[in-house]
Design a protein around this motif. Sequence first.
Motif, PDB file in Angstrom:
ATOM      1  N   TYR A 116       0.890  -1.193   0.018  1.00 53.76           N
ATOM      2  CA  TYR A 116      -0.067   0.093   0.126  1.00 53.76           C
ATOM      3  C   TYR A 116       0.752   1.396  -0.057  1.00 53.76           C
ATOM      4  O   TYR A 116       0.239   2.439  -0.229  1.00 53.76           O
ATOM      5  CB  TYR A 116      -1.172   0.008   1.103  1.00 53.76           C
ATOM      6  N   LEU A 233      -8.940  -2.630  -0.064  1.00 53.89           N
ATOM      7  CA  LEU A 233      -7.743  -1.642  -0.515  1.00 53.89           C
ATOM      8  C   LEU A 233      -8.136  -1.299  -1.984  1.00 53.89           C
ATOM      9  O   LEU A 233      -7.780  -0.010  -2.340  1.00 53.89           O
ATOM     10  CB  LEU A 233      -6.516  -2.217  -0.272  1.00 53.89           C
ATOM     11  N   LYS A 237      -8.602   2.507  -3.704  1.00 53.82           N
ATOM     12  CA  LYS A 237      -7.754   2.867  -4.783  1.00 53.82           C
ATOM     13  C   LYS A 237      -8.671   3.389  -5.927  1.00 53.82           C
ATOM     14  O   LYS A 237      -8.239   4.499  -6.578  1.00 53.82           O
ATOM     15  CB  LYS A 237      -6.599   2.100  -5.101  1.00 53.82           C
ATOM     16  N   TYR A 242      -8.194   6.216  -1.233  1.00 49.38           N
ATOM     17  CA  TYR A 242      -7.055   6.230  -1.037  1.00 49.38           C
ATOM     18  C   TYR A 242      -6.133   7.428  -1.329  1.00 49.38           C
ATOM     19  O   TYR A 242      -5.329   7.905  -0.551  1.00 49.38           O
ATOM     20  CB  TYR A 242      -6.201   5.044  -1.651  1.00 49.38           C
TER      21      TYR A 242
END
Length: 255
Positions: A116, A233, A237, A242
């Motif tokens: 990440y 995640l 994104k 994010y």
Amino acid sequence: MKKLLVFIVAAMTLMAMLLTGCGGGEQKAAEKVLKVGTEPSFAPFEFQKEGSKELTGFDIDLIKAVCKQAGYKAEISSMGFDALIPAIMSGNLDIAVSGMTITEERKKKVTFSDPYYTSGLIIMVNKDNNEIKSIKDLEGKRIAVQIGTTGEAKGRSVKNAKVTAFNNNVEAAMELKNKGVDAVINDAPVAEYYLATGGNATAKLVGEVMEAEEYGFAVKKDSKLAGELNKALNTLKKNGEYDKIYKTWFGEKKK
Ligand code: GLN
């Protein structure tokens, strides 16, 4: 009389249903809590808000958002960096998020999420030190690191260096300031943040960022949680969340 009884029972049942919130047929499961561990001497990734016990930082914002997206609530606690992996292995923690580099060594003990954040190690010395310019110049020198980190491993790879491993990064930086060591090896974004928040009065960075390191969330080996976190995640994104968190802590995203 009988009718009244039926009415009362029906009314009571309705009330019970309303109170427990189970009227709709589909019972909403209570939000599942995930135990998240971190070592908070790693600004801007995880640190204590000034004058408060509350944790803040890029990792903290990100893991809260990722857990929420995956349908969980993150319950964050602090511990030593070297205690995080053992706590994952024993099941005392569900996730470790602590600017933790994905390494082959660690992968034998835990499973990592997708990366990440891309980081890397750098050397920090006192401003008046003009002798140390690269890792080679650290031979035979005194180096401060944080225990259990990739910085410690790097320090220990230097010939004849005297490496002191501190419990946290703040102590390592303090030792440099007090001239108890000649250099600190730490992650570049953390060293940069330290300089930008006052450390540059006495310290500076030398040389280039060493090889790239990727941070990941650590979970129990082969846990299916890794897949759930990756999915969340990925969504963050794609939907800009994010980037929003990144911008809060680092400014515009470097590409
Ligand atoms: N990224 C480094 C590591 O994983 C340092 C992490 C930290 O000090 N929190 O070892």
